[in-house]
Motif scaffolding. Structure first.
Motif, PDB file in Angstrom:
ATOM      1  N   SER A 148       0.751  -1.032   0.034  1.00 12.82           N
ATOM      2  CA  SER A 148      -0.069  -0.038  -0.107  1.00 12.82           C
ATOM      3  C   SER A 148       0.940   1.300   0.150  1.00 12.82           C
ATOM      4  O   SER A 148       0.541   2.225  -0.686  1.00 12.82           O
ATOM      5  CB  SER A 148      -1.000  -0.009   1.123  1.00 12.82           C
ATOM      6  OG  SER A 148      -1.770   1.241   1.264  1.00 12.82           O
ATOM      7  N   HIS A 182       1.903   1.841  -3.425  1.00 13.84           N
ATOM      8  CA  HIS A 182       0.794   2.573  -4.156  1.00 13.84           C
ATOM      9  C   HIS A 182       0.617   3.777  -3.945  1.00 13.84           C
ATOM     10  O   HIS A 182       0.291   4.676  -4.987  1.00 13.84           O
ATOM     11  CB  HIS A 182      -0.589   1.680  -4.045  1.00 13.84           C
ATOM     12  CG  HIS A 182      -0.356   0.374  -4.631  1.00 13.84           C
ATOM     13  ND1 HIS A 182      -1.447  -0.678  -4.394  1.00 13.84           N
ATOM     14  CD2 HIS A 182       0.741  -0.390  -5.213  1.00 13.84           C
ATOM     15  CE1 HIS A 182      -1.048  -1.757  -5.031  1.00 13.84           C
ATOM     16  NE2 HIS A 182       0.268  -1.810  -5.519  1.00 13.84           N
ATOM     17  N   GLU A 231      -7.923  -0.357 -16.677  1.00 22.69           N
ATOM     18  CA  GLU A 231      -8.619  -0.602 -15.413  1.00 22.69           C
ATOM     19  C   GLU A 231      -7.921  -0.006 -14.292  1.00 22.69           C
ATOM     20  O   GLU A 231      -7.024   0.822 -14.431  1.00 22.69           O
ATOM     21  CB  GLU A 231      -9.045  -2.199 -15.298  1.00 22.69           C
ATOM     22  CG  GLU A 231      -9.734  -2.743 -16.389  1.00 22.69           C
ATOM     23  CD  GLU A 231     -11.123  -2.057 -16.857  1.00 22.69           C
ATOM     24  OE1 GLU A 231     -11.714  -1.740 -15.776  1.00 22.69           O
ATOM     25  OE2 GLU A 231     -11.328  -1.935 -17.929  1.00 22.69           O
ATOM     26  N   ASN A 232      -8.171  -0.526 -13.080  1.00 22.54           N
ATOM     27  CA  ASN A 232      -7.466  -0.013 -11.846  1.00 22.54           C
ATOM     28  C   ASN A 232      -5.977  -0.324 -11.750  1.00 22.54           C
ATOM     29  O   ASN A 232      -5.494  -1.471 -12.480  1.00 22.54           O
ATOM     30  CB  ASN A 232      -7.979  -1.092 -10.592  1.00 22.54           C
ATOM     31  CG  ASN A 232      -7.343  -0.694  -9.528  1.00 22.54           C
ATOM     32  OD1 ASN A 232      -6.356  -0.126  -9.355  1.00 22.54           O
ATOM     33  ND2 ASN A 232      -7.854  -1.284  -8.129  1.00 22.54           N
ATOM     34  N   SER A 280      -4.305  -3.352 -10.234  1.00 21.73           N
ATOM     35  CA  SER A 280      -4.894  -4.515 -10.113  1.00 21.73           C
ATOM     36  C   SER A 280      -4.237  -5.586 -10.252  1.00 21.73           C
ATOM     37  O   SER A 280      -4.459  -6.656  -9.326  1.00 21.73           O
ATOM     38  CB  SER A 280      -5.988  -4.524 -11.521  1.00 21.73           C
ATOM     39  OG  SER A 280      -5.159  -4.295 -12.635  1.00 21.73           O
ATOM     40  N   ILE A 333      -3.046  -6.461  -6.630  1.00 25.15           N
ATOM     41  CA  ILE A 333      -4.146  -6.719  -5.887  1.00 25.15           C
ATOM     42  C   ILE A 333      -4.384  -8.197  -6.100  1.00 25.15           C
ATOM     43  O   ILE A 333      -4.753  -9.035  -5.290  1.00 25.15           O
ATOM     44  CB  ILE A 333      -5.204  -5.869  -6.212  1.00 25.15           C
ATOM     45  CG1 ILE A 333      -4.889  -4.405  -5.332  1.00 25.15           C
ATOM     46  CG2 ILE A 333      -6.489  -6.356  -5.315  1.00 25.15           C
ATOM     47  CD1 ILE A 333      -6.105  -3.173  -5.801  1.00 25.15           C
ATOM     48  N   HIS A 367     -13.304 -12.734  -3.365  1.00 25.64           N
ATOM     49  CA  HIS A 367     -13.033 -11.365  -4.262  1.00 25.64           C
ATOM     50  C   HIS A 367     -12.226 -11.816  -5.480  1.00 25.64           C
ATOM     51  O   HIS A 367     -12.354 -10.995  -6.263  1.00 25.64           O
ATOM     52  CB  HIS A 367     -12.609 -10.376  -3.319  1.00 25.64           C
ATOM     53  CG  HIS A 367     -13.587  -9.772  -2.503  1.00 25.64           C
ATOM     54  ND1 HIS A 367     -13.958 -10.033  -1.142  1.00 25.64           N
ATOM     55  CD2 HIS A 367     -13.973  -8.471  -2.688  1.00 25.64           C
ATOM     56  CE1 HIS A 367     -14.738  -9.341  -0.633  1.00 25.64           C
ATOM     57  NE2 HIS A 367     -14.722  -8.323  -1.432  1.00 25.64           N
ATOM     58  N   PHE A 421     -14.941  -6.299  -6.778  1.00 24.50           N
ATOM     59  CA  PHE A 421     -13.392  -6.384  -6.657  1.00 24.50           C
ATOM     60  C   PHE A 421     -12.903  -5.760  -5.655  1.00 24.50           C
ATOM     61  O   PHE A 421     -13.473  -4.356  -5.297  1.00 24.50           O
ATOM     62  CB  PHE A 421     -12.904  -6.248  -7.992  1.00 24.50           C
ATOM     63  CG  PHE A 421     -13.299  -7.189  -9.033  1.00 24.50           C
ATOM     64  CD1 PHE A 421     -12.526  -8.214  -9.267  1.00 24.50           C
ATOM     65  CD2 PHE A 421     -14.160  -6.939  -9.933  1.00 24.50           C
ATOM     66  CE1 PHE A 421     -12.693  -9.306 -10.363  1.00 24.50           C
ATOM     67  CE2 PHE A 421     -14.459  -7.579 -10.852  1.00 24.50           C
ATOM     68  CZ  PHE A 421     -14.029  -8.985 -11.129  1.00 24.50           C
ATOM     69  N   TYR A 422     -11.656  -5.973  -5.015  1.00 22.02           N
ATOM     70  CA  TYR A 422     -10.973  -4.813  -4.358  1.00 22.02           C
ATOM     71  C   TYR A 422     -10.372  -4.161  -5.070  1.00 22.02           C
ATOM     72  O   TYR A 422      -9.681  -4.369  -5.944  1.00 22.02           O
ATOM     73  CB  TYR A 422      -9.895  -5.651  -3.486  1.00 22.02           C
ATOM     74  CG  TYR A 422     -10.349  -6.473  -2.088  1.00 22.02           C
ATOM     75  CD1 TYR A 422     -10.733  -5.740  -0.943  1.00 22.02           C
ATOM     76  CD2 TYR A 422     -10.272  -7.948  -2.260  1.00 22.02           C
ATOM     77  CE1 TYR A 422     -11.538  -6.698   0.042  1.00 22.02           C
ATOM     78  CE2 TYR A 422     -10.438  -8.571  -1.337  1.00 22.02           C
ATOM     79  CZ  TYR A 422     -11.290  -8.108  -0.061  1.00 22.02           C
ATOM     80  OH  TYR A 422     -11.576  -8.762   1.009  1.00 22.02           O
ATOM     81  N   GLU A 423     -10.530  -2.625  -4.652  1.00 27.64           N
ATOM     82  CA  GLU A 423     -10.058  -1.449  -5.373  1.00 27.64           C
ATOM     83  C   GLU A 423      -8.494  -1.147  -4.805  1.00 27.64           C
ATOM     84  O   GLU A 423      -7.773  -0.636  -5.450  1.00 27.64           O
ATOM     85  CB  GLU A 423     -10.981  -0.310  -5.411  1.00 27.64           C
ATOM     86  CG  GLU A 423     -12.174  -0.614  -6.218  1.00 27.64           C
ATOM     87  CD  GLU A 423     -12.291  -0.721  -7.693  1.00 27.64           C
ATOM     88  OE1 GLU A 423     -11.204  -0.248  -8.196  1.00 27.64           O
ATOM     89  OE2 GLU A 423     -13.062  -1.576  -8.309  1.00 27.64           O
ATOM     90  N   MET A 424      -8.318  -1.212  -3.719  1.00 24.75           N
ATOM     91  CA  MET A 424      -7.311  -0.701  -2.923  1.00 24.75           C
ATOM     92  C   MET A 424      -6.848  -2.108  -1.957  1.00 24.75           C
ATOM     93  O   MET A 424      -7.527  -2.569  -1.336  1.00 24.75           O
ATOM     94  CB  MET A 424      -7.527   0.431  -2.039  1.00 24.75           C
ATOM     95  CG  MET A 424      -8.196   1.737  -2.860  1.00 24.75           C
ATOM     96  SD  MET A 424      -8.480   3.054  -1.602  1.00 24.75           S
ATOM     97  CE  MET A 424      -6.961   3.313  -1.050  1.00 24.75           C
ATOM     98  N   GLU A 468      -8.122  -2.047   1.667  1.00 24.87           N
ATOM     99  CA  GLU A 468      -9.485  -2.905   1.794  1.00 24.87           C
ATOM    100  C   GLU A 468      -9.233  -4.332   2.250  1.00 24.87           C
ATOM    101  O   GLU A 468     -10.015  -4.805   3.029  1.00 24.87           O
ATOM    102  CB  GLU A 468     -10.381  -2.878   0.449  1.00 24.87           C
ATOM    103  CG  GLU A 468     -10.729  -1.297   0.334  1.00 24.87           C
ATOM    104  CD  GLU A 468     -11.390  -1.117  -1.369  1.00 24.87           C
ATOM    105  OE1 GLU A 468     -12.158  -0.396  -1.552  1.00 24.87           O
ATOM    106  OE2 GLU A 468     -11.417  -2.305  -1.883  1.00 24.87           O
TER     107      GLU A 468
END
Length: 304
Positions: free
Chosen positions: A161, A164, A200-201, A204, A207, A275, A283-286, A289
């Motif tokens: 994290s 990111h 996308e994210n 991703s 994650i 997930h 979906f988890y975005e971060m 989470e």
């Protein structure tokens, strides 16, 4: 015949044990190649040399610029992946002194080659570490070993994290790119030179890599459709109770609905894994989470 004293390191394939490398005022004696240990096989990484710093006598890794690219698909989303020595150098600068990342520095030599000089993380990679519990009954593992591992993974995920938040991706999150450091017990990330681009994210793939790591951890190893079909002694009639929705969206052979295999797993913990299943619509975005959900599961262990 004596070994070479090398100034130009553009052709890293030609550099071998015994060669002397001069780099940024330091001298290194090559003693071998780094090896990737996966699937029970050791593959040499010819662009990563194991060397002795002739001044400090420390063993270090010299990682040369090696470029490759490929494409993967998650669901229907295509992601372009590639190696970026420059990106790894920037991350090494960012994480200097951070106890949950490998340490080192990038050097650009007079020919423009990007070489990362890396400190050795002394310990066991997570793939080998979890293998120590392979013969332990699952319920014993679940109650006595898993809570401590999840606490450490929560901190390791926090380190991702941190990347990111600073605009970087790890790029290649795998169970052999996380080391359990012998002296501290810290979970330490290595190898940051992969990067990727997606519409996308932007985070991703990292994650999903963390999802794979959690699946491996909670399952005490991966469980594939081949294993389940061909080992009735271990899995019984499990294959008859599974559907496509129980498998990973990233690797469609890999079981993620582990509660069907191990009923002791609480639904709250299993829901984290779902997930990453083919049936998920959320979906988890971060990374934060995922950490929040892991910490909730760890707290539930503490309350038992």
């Amino acid at each position: 015949m004596g070994k070479s004293s090398i100034q130009d390191i553009s052709n890293f394939y030609a550099i071998d044990s015994g060669d002397i490398i001069h780099l940024n005022g330091q001298t290194y004696k090559v003693i071998g190649h780094a090896k990737e240990q996966r699937f029970g096989i050791e593959d040499p990484k010819f662009w990563v040399k194991k060397a002795i710093n002739q001044k400090t006598k420390d063993i270090q890794y010299l990682k040369f610029a090696f470029f490759e690219s490929f494409q993967i698909t998650i669901g229907e989303v295509k992601i372009d992946c590639f190696r970026s020595p420059e990106k790894e150098g920037k991350i090494l600068d960012l994480v200097a002194g951070h106890s949950l990342f490998m340490q080192g520095k990038a050097i650009i030599d007079e020919k423009g080659n990007n070489i990362r000089v890396l400190e050795v993380v002394r310990g066991t990679n997570f793939l080998q570490y979890l293998g120590k519990f392979s013969d332990m009954p699952y319920e014993t593992y679940f109650r006595t070993i898993l809570p401590g591992i999840l606490r450490n993974l929560s901190m390791a995920f926090g380190a991702i994290s941190f990347l990111h938040r600073n605009g970087f991706k790890h790029g290649d999150i795998r169970n052999d790119h996380l080391f359990v450091e012998r002296a501290t017990g810290n979970y330490v990330w290595i190898d940051f030179d992969y990067d990727y681009e997606t519409t996308e994210n932007p985070f991703s793939l990292d994650i999903f890599g963390l999802g794979n790591l959690l699946t491996y951890t909670i399952g005490k190893g991966f469980h594939t459709v081949y294993m389940i079909k061909n080992n009735p002694k271990t899995y019984g009639n499990l294959i008859e109770r599974l559907t496509d929705a129980d498998f990973s969206i990233l690797d469609q052979r890999r079981l993620v609905n582990l509660k069907k295999l191990y009923p002791v797993i609480p639904s709250t913990m299993n829901n984290i894994l779902m997930h990453f299943s083919k049936q998920t619509e959320i979906f988890y975005e971060m990374v934060d989470e995922i950490i929040e959900d892991i910490d909730r599961c760890v707290q539930a262990f503490d309350e038992i």
